[in-house]
Design a protein around this motif. Structure first.
Motif, PDB file in Angstrom:
ATOM      1  N   ILE A  71      -4.897 -18.453 -84.047  1.00  0.00           N
ATOM      2  CA  ILE A  71      -3.637 -18.562 -84.786  1.00  0.00           C
ATOM      3  C   ILE A  71      -3.464 -19.997 -85.276  1.00  0.00           C
ATOM      4  N   PRO A  72      -3.242 -20.185 -86.574  1.00  0.00           N
ATOM      5  CA  PRO A  72      -3.002 -21.532 -87.100  1.00  0.00           C
ATOM      6  C   PRO A  72      -1.654 -22.087 -86.627  1.00  0.00           C
ATOM      7  N   ASP A  73      -1.541 -23.383 -86.583  1.00  0.00           N
ATOM      8  CA  ASP A  73      -0.316 -24.032 -86.102  1.00  0.00           C
ATOM      9  C   ASP A  73       0.857 -23.867 -87.065  1.00  0.00           C
ATOM     10  N   HIS A  74       0.583 -23.711 -88.339  1.00  0.00           N
ATOM     11  CA  HIS A  74       1.677 -23.651 -89.314  1.00  0.00           C
ATOM     12  C   HIS A  74       2.360 -22.272 -89.392  1.00  0.00           C
ATOM     13  N   TRP A  75       1.874 -21.275 -88.658  1.00  0.00           N
ATOM     14  CA  TRP A  75       2.505 -19.953 -88.674  1.00  0.00           C
ATOM     15  C   TRP A  75       3.834 -20.005 -87.925  1.00  0.00           C
ATOM     16  N   ASN A  76       4.815 -19.288 -88.457  1.00  0.00           N
ATOM     17  CA  ASN A  76       6.099 -19.216 -87.763  1.00  0.00           C
ATOM     18  C   ASN A  76       5.996 -18.187 -86.630  1.00  0.00           C
ATOM     19  N   PRO A  77       6.990 -18.160 -85.731  1.00  0.00           N
ATOM     20  CA  PRO A  77       6.912 -17.244 -84.584  1.00  0.00           C
ATOM     21  C   PRO A  77       6.815 -15.764 -84.962  1.00  0.00           C
ATOM     22  N   HIS A  78       7.437 -15.374 -86.083  1.00  0.00           N
ATOM     23  CA  HIS A  78       7.382 -13.973 -86.485  1.00  0.00           C
ATOM     24  C   HIS A  78       5.969 -13.575 -86.902  1.00  0.00           C
ATOM     25  N   MET A  79       5.291 -14.457 -87.621  1.00  0.00           N
ATOM     26  CA  MET A  79       3.908 -14.173 -88.015  1.00  0.00           C
ATOM     27  C   MET A  79       3.000 -14.117 -86.791  1.00  0.00           C
ATOM     28  N   ARG A  80       3.235 -14.999 -85.848  1.00  0.00           N
ATOM     29  CA  ARG A  80       2.431 -14.992 -84.622  1.00  0.00           C
ATOM     30  C   ARG A  80       2.622 -13.677 -83.854  1.00  0.00           C
ATOM     31  N   LEU A  81       3.886 -13.258 -83.775  1.00  0.00           N
ATOM     32  CA  LEU A  81       4.179 -12.017 -83.065  1.00  0.00           C
ATOM     33  C   LEU A  81       3.496 -10.829 -83.740  1.00  0.00           C
ATOM     34  N   GLU A  82       3.596 -10.728 -85.049  1.00  0.00           N
ATOM     35  CA  GLU A  82       2.961  -9.628 -85.768  1.00  0.00           C
ATOM     36  C   GLU A  82       1.443  -9.656 -85.606  1.00  0.00           C
ATOM     37  N   PHE A  83       0.865 -10.850 -85.660  1.00  0.00           N
ATOM     38  CA  PHE A  83      -0.580 -10.983 -85.478  1.00  0.00           C
ATOM     39  C   PHE A  83      -0.994 -10.526 -84.084  1.00  0.00           C
ATOM     40  N   LEU A  84      -0.232 -10.928 -83.070  1.00  0.00           N
ATOM     41  CA  LEU A  84      -0.565 -10.536 -81.694  1.00  0.00           C
ATOM     42  C   LEU A  84      -0.366  -9.040 -81.473  1.00  0.00           C
ATOM     43  N   LYS A  85       0.662  -8.450 -82.082  1.00  0.00           N
ATOM     44  CA  LYS A  85       0.846  -7.003 -81.955  1.00  0.00           C
ATOM     45  C   LYS A  85      -0.349  -6.257 -82.555  1.00  0.00           C
TER      46      LYS A  85
END
Length: 167
Positions: A71-85
């Motif tokens: 996960i890149p550092d510039h992703w917001n928490p919502h993008m991180r959550l969707e990626f992890l799901k």
């Protein structure tokens, strides 16, 4: 046939059909070709059997930890959550697909072994030592096969309980 399912291929007007002031309208129809429409996509839900098994859970955990490092550092928490799901769903569905394929192959092998041993047993003498070994091997194979079939039955029962489960 309904006219909604037909399209006009050709239409002609024939005035010489009879001795009246009416014309014959001759139309040729053909069926519409149905296109396979994807009405909606289904989100696969996690099979709880995978999460209850510690071996499967460890494999999923390792896959998710591996994806966390991507996960890149510039992703917001919502993008991180969707990626992890999506990472969790992908790991779980891949694991379920592999385990299902292994179970099917194992069941197929066991059925082939049972068929082979049944054929060999018909050719041997019933009182021989070989026949006793074949009977023991058949009992073992039937027990293993029944265990696999029970697992499949429990999985199907779980899917039947879940109203929105999609494979």
């Amino acid at each position: 046939y309904s006219l909604e399912n037909l399209i006009i291929k050709e239409t002609t007007v024939d005035w010489t059909l009879c001795k009246s002031d009416h014309a014959a309208v001759i139309s040729q129809f053909e069926k519409k070709i149905k296109k396979n429409k994807v009405t909606h996509t289904f989100t696969p839900f996690l099979n709880s059997i995978l999460i209850n098994n510690t071996n499967y859970l460890d494999i999923i955990r390792n896959e998710v930890e591996n994806n966390l490092s991507q996960i890149p550092d510039h992703w917001n928490p919502h993008m991180r959550l969707e990626f992890l799901k999506m990472a969790i769903r992908t790991a779980a569905t891949d694991l379920e697909r592999k385990s299902k394929k292994e179970r099917i192959n194992r069941l197929k092998w066991i059925n082939e072994e049972i068929d082979y041993l049944m054929n060999v047993r018909q050719e041997t003498d019933e009182e021989s030592e070989d026949d006793n070994r074949i009977k023991l091997k058949l009992q073992t194979l039937f027990t293993i096969r029944n265990g696999i079939l029970d697992e499949q039955g429990e999985e199907l029962a779980l899917k039947a309980k879940s109203k929105w489960y999609h494979e």
